[in-house]
Design an enzyme around this catalytic site. Sequence first.
Site, mmCIF file in Angstrom:
data_model
loop_
_atom_site.group_PDB
_atom_site.id
_atom_site.type_symbol
_atom_site.label_atom_id
_atom_site.label_comp_id
_atom_site.label_asym_id
_atom_site.label_seq_id
_atom_site.Cartn_x
_atom_site.Cartn_y
_atom_site.Cartn_z
ATOM 1 N N GLY A 255 2.069 7.874 0.483
ATOM 2 C CA GLY A 255 2.897 8.915 0.154
ATOM 3 C C GLY A 255 3.487 9.082 -1.367
ATOM 4 O O GLY A 255 2.513 8.799 -2.317
ATOM 5 N N GLU B 280 12.492 2.834 1.586
ATOM 6 C CA GLU B 280 11.796 3.359 2.833
ATOM 7 C C GLU B 280 12.686 2.971 4.030
ATOM 8 O O GLU B 280 12.217 2.914 5.069
ATOM 9 C CB GLU B 280 10.480 2.336 2.803
ATOM 10 C CG GLU B 280 9.540 2.541 1.748
ATOM 11 C CD GLU B 280 9.149 4.030 1.406
ATOM 12 O OE1 GLU B 280 8.600 4.789 2.304
ATOM 13 O OE2 GLU B 280 8.795 4.419 0.099
ATOM 14 N N PHE C 34 0.952 -1.229 0.025
ATOM 15 C CA PHE C 34 -0.063 -0.100 0.021
ATOM 16 C C PHE C 34 0.768 1.062 -0.143
ATOM 17 O O PHE C 34 1.567 1.398 0.848
ATOM 18 C CB PHE C 34 -0.915 0.051 1.268
ATOM 19 C CG PHE C 34 -1.879 1.109 1.292
ATOM 20 C CD1 PHE C 34 -2.951 1.281 0.469
ATOM 21 C CD2 PHE C 34 -1.501 2.379 2.190
ATOM 22 C CE1 PHE C 34 -3.812 2.452 0.689
ATOM 23 C CE2 PHE C 34 -2.561 3.410 2.338
ATOM 24 C CZ PHE C 34 -3.643 3.503 1.387
ATOM 25 N N GLY C 35 0.589 2.177 -0.801
ATOM 26 C CA GLY C 35 1.293 3.556 -1.007
ATOM 27 C C GLY C 35 0.285 4.496 -0.499
ATOM 28 O O GLY C 35 -0.725 4.867 -1.160
#
Length: 190
Positions: free
Chosen positions: A24, A96, A21-22
């Site tokens: 940003g 990340e 899930f993105g």
Amino acid sequence: MSAPLTGHRQSRDLHKPAWVFGYGSLIYKVDFPFLRREIANITGWERRFWQGSHDHRGTPEAPGRVVTLLPAPGRVCHGVAYLVEHQVFEHLDYREKNGYQRFDGLITLRSDNTQVAGVIYVADSDNPAYLGPAPMPELAQHIARAHGPSGSNRDYALQLAEALRELGDPDPHIAELERLLTDEQTTTTL
């Protein structure tokens, strides 16, 4: 009650694709291969510009600010889900790396409202790059000044605001920062 996140992912089947899930920059800066892309959301979370960025949108001496997730009962955080081959996580983990950890969570795909298990990167308040809350004008000033190897922090915030608009997500935190960052008076006082 917020959607549970169940810890760092250790036991994924390495032969099966997984959802990520993105919320940003993963929404608009897709620098990895994927098998499928879906507009999606998670429940019980909201995004905030409370995570420091020493490696992308700032430097160790002058960190930028990027989004992370905070528990928020009843809230829905919109973004994009990608179905990826397992080897893509090597790239995503590096991207990340500055305080984010992988957690398991439930992602709702907007196309058919189904829930899928997936990976969500979250930088919690215990990581060394966490900057925490600040008044909105102070956040905007911080973001407007910061710049790192991936570009200006201001561009990150404005690109995220545009991407969320395209998804139909009226995220008030991001919209207010966008207003402050594009307000002529605010930008001239920085």
